[in-house]
Design an enzyme around this catalytic site. Structure first.
Site, PDB file in Angstrom:
ATOM      1  N   ASP A  93       0.860  -1.190   0.000  1.00 62.32           N
ATOM      2  CA  ASP A  93       0.000   0.000   0.000  1.00 62.32           C
ATOM      3  C   ASP A  93       0.893   1.236   0.000  1.00 62.32           C
ATOM      4  O   ASP A  93       1.405   1.656   1.033  1.00 62.32           O
ATOM      5  CB  ASP A  93      -0.911  -0.014   1.226  1.00 62.32           C
ATOM      6  CG  ASP A  93      -2.033   0.995   1.123  1.00 62.32           C
ATOM      7  OD1 ASP A  93      -2.101   1.709   0.113  1.00 62.32           O
ATOM      8  OD2 ASP A  93      -2.848   1.067   2.058  1.00 62.32           O
ATOM      9  N   ALA A  94       1.117   1.785  -1.183  1.00 60.58           N
ATOM     10  CA  ALA A  94       2.025   2.919  -1.338  1.00 60.58           C
ATOM     11  C   ALA A  94       1.329   4.150  -1.909  1.00 60.58           C
ATOM     12  O   ALA A  94       1.789   5.271  -1.705  1.00 60.58           O
ATOM     13  CB  ALA A  94       3.195   2.530  -2.244  1.00 60.58           C
ATOM     14  N   LYS A  95       0.246   3.949  -2.674  1.00 55.86           N
ATOM     15  CA  LYS A  95      -0.534   5.039  -3.282  1.00 55.86           C
ATOM     16  C   LYS A  95       0.348   6.016  -4.047  1.00 55.86           C
ATOM     17  O   LYS A  95       0.189   7.226  -3.962  1.00 55.86           O
ATOM     18  CB  LYS A  95      -1.362   5.768  -2.222  1.00 55.86           C
ATOM     19  CG  LYS A  95      -2.362   4.865  -1.494  1.00 55.86           C
ATOM     20  CD  LYS A  95      -3.216   5.640  -0.502  1.00 55.86           C
ATOM     21  CE  LYS A  95      -4.239   4.746   0.165  1.00 55.86           C
ATOM     22  NZ  LYS A  95      -3.622   3.784   1.107  1.00 55.86           N
ATOM     23  N   ARG A  96       1.280   5.451  -4.821  1.00 56.91           N
ATOM     24  CA  ARG A  96       2.178   6.285  -5.614  1.00 56.91           C
ATOM     25  C   ARG A  96       1.418   6.941  -6.761  1.00 56.91           C
ATOM     26  O   ARG A  96       0.442   6.380  -7.274  1.00 56.91           O
ATOM     27  CB  ARG A  96       3.326   5.446  -6.175  1.00 56.91           C
ATOM     28  CG  ARG A  96       4.164   4.722  -5.133  1.00 56.91           C
ATOM     29  CD  ARG A  96       4.791   5.657  -4.131  1.00 56.91           C
ATOM     30  NE  ARG A  96       5.862   5.007  -3.370  1.00 56.91           N
ATOM     31  CZ  ARG A  96       6.374   5.495  -2.264  1.00 56.91           C
ATOM     32  NH1 ARG A  96       5.919   6.626  -1.766  1.00 56.91           N
ATOM     33  NH2 ARG A  96       7.359   4.858  -1.632  1.00 56.91           N
TER      34      ARG A  96
END
Length: 272
Positions: A93-96
């Protein structure tokens, strides 16, 4: 094995749509881990072992590691999951959200450094910010659509030129244009079951949905399952983090996490 195939197999093998989010907060760790330099790794790997029989995968949130200079422990945790629970997908879960060579490096971080099976990304900058991740055809790319936070409505409900709210425009793009290799999923919050149902209807049965918002955030399990499930009774990774990780602060914290995961899985299965 591709991410989507691995996820399909995990749904079948575990009989579970539950995904456990790994959001380690050392201030909430049990006393036995106090002052241990590897406390984050020890806590998360114990949670993984305790909950693995009841889940379809794990979702480590990179900020909880990076903010404490613990990326090395995240690497070790991902390696631990792959070694001891190799059938369970890892969703980083990085939401880049960036373009060009920057996105290529974020993809390399997720898929080479951490060897995650999938990563969460933001669609705000358009397809050229998504495309670099798709080069890893065996990995999943899970795109923010209708998020569980209240402020998500500030932008996600804006009306587009065809009359759809922006979040449904994102779902449409993923379902019809961006998912060229069948590796994309969408993030849709459990706190908005009507929107969850609208997304499922728009993208059909084959696009997996990562669904945060049950447990501590208060999402309703029956409404979530009814709204987001596909014809096979799967199609979702229903995430719970704090309600499982911190089910107990006492000596039974491992067992309590396992009990909480089992109870959540059973509550989901009861309405599938």
């Amino acid at each position: 094995m591709t991410f989507t195939r691995k996820l399909d197999q995990a749904w079948a093998d575990s009989n579970s749509l539950l995904m456990v989010g790994l959001d380690p907060d050392p201030q909430r760790f049990p006393a036995e881990l106090t002052d241990r330099p590897d406390a984050i790794l020890q806590f998360c790997s114990a949670i993984v072992d305790a909950t693995a029989p009841y889940v379809c995968g794990f979702k480590p949130q990179i900020a909880y590691f990076a903010s404490r200079r613990a990326e090395d422990q995240l690497e070790a945790l991902c390696a631990y999951i792959r070694e001891h629970h190799p059938t369970l997908p890892i969703v980083l879960d990085a939401k880049r959200g960036d373009i060009g060579s920057t996105a290529e490096n974020y993809a390399r971080e997720a898929f080479e450094r951490f060897d995650a099976d999938a990563v969460t990304v933001s669609p705000y900058m358009g397809f050229d910010s998504i495309e670099p991740y798709l080069a890893w055809r065996d990995r999943g790319v899970i795109i923010l659509c209708r998020t569980s936070n209240p402020g998500g409505s500030d932008l996600q409900f804006l009306t587009t030129d065809n009359g759809d709210p922006l979040y449904l425009r994102v779902a449409e793009l993923v379902g019809t244009k961006w998912n060229t290799n069948g590796q994309c999923g969408l993030v849709v919050g459990a706190t908005f079951p009507k929107e969850l149902a609208a997304v499922r209807q728009r993208v059909g049965d084959s696009v997996p949905l990562l669904v945060p918002g049950i447990g501590a955030q208060g999402g309703d399990i029956p409404a979530t399952v009814q709204a987001g499930g596909n014809a096979a009774g799967t199609g979702m990774m229903i995430n719970s983090s704090r309600a499982i990780l911190y089910a107990s602060g006492g000596d039974d914290w491992r067992e309590a996490a396992g009990r909480a995961a089992k109870a959540t899985r059973d509550a989901i299965n009861a309405v599938r």
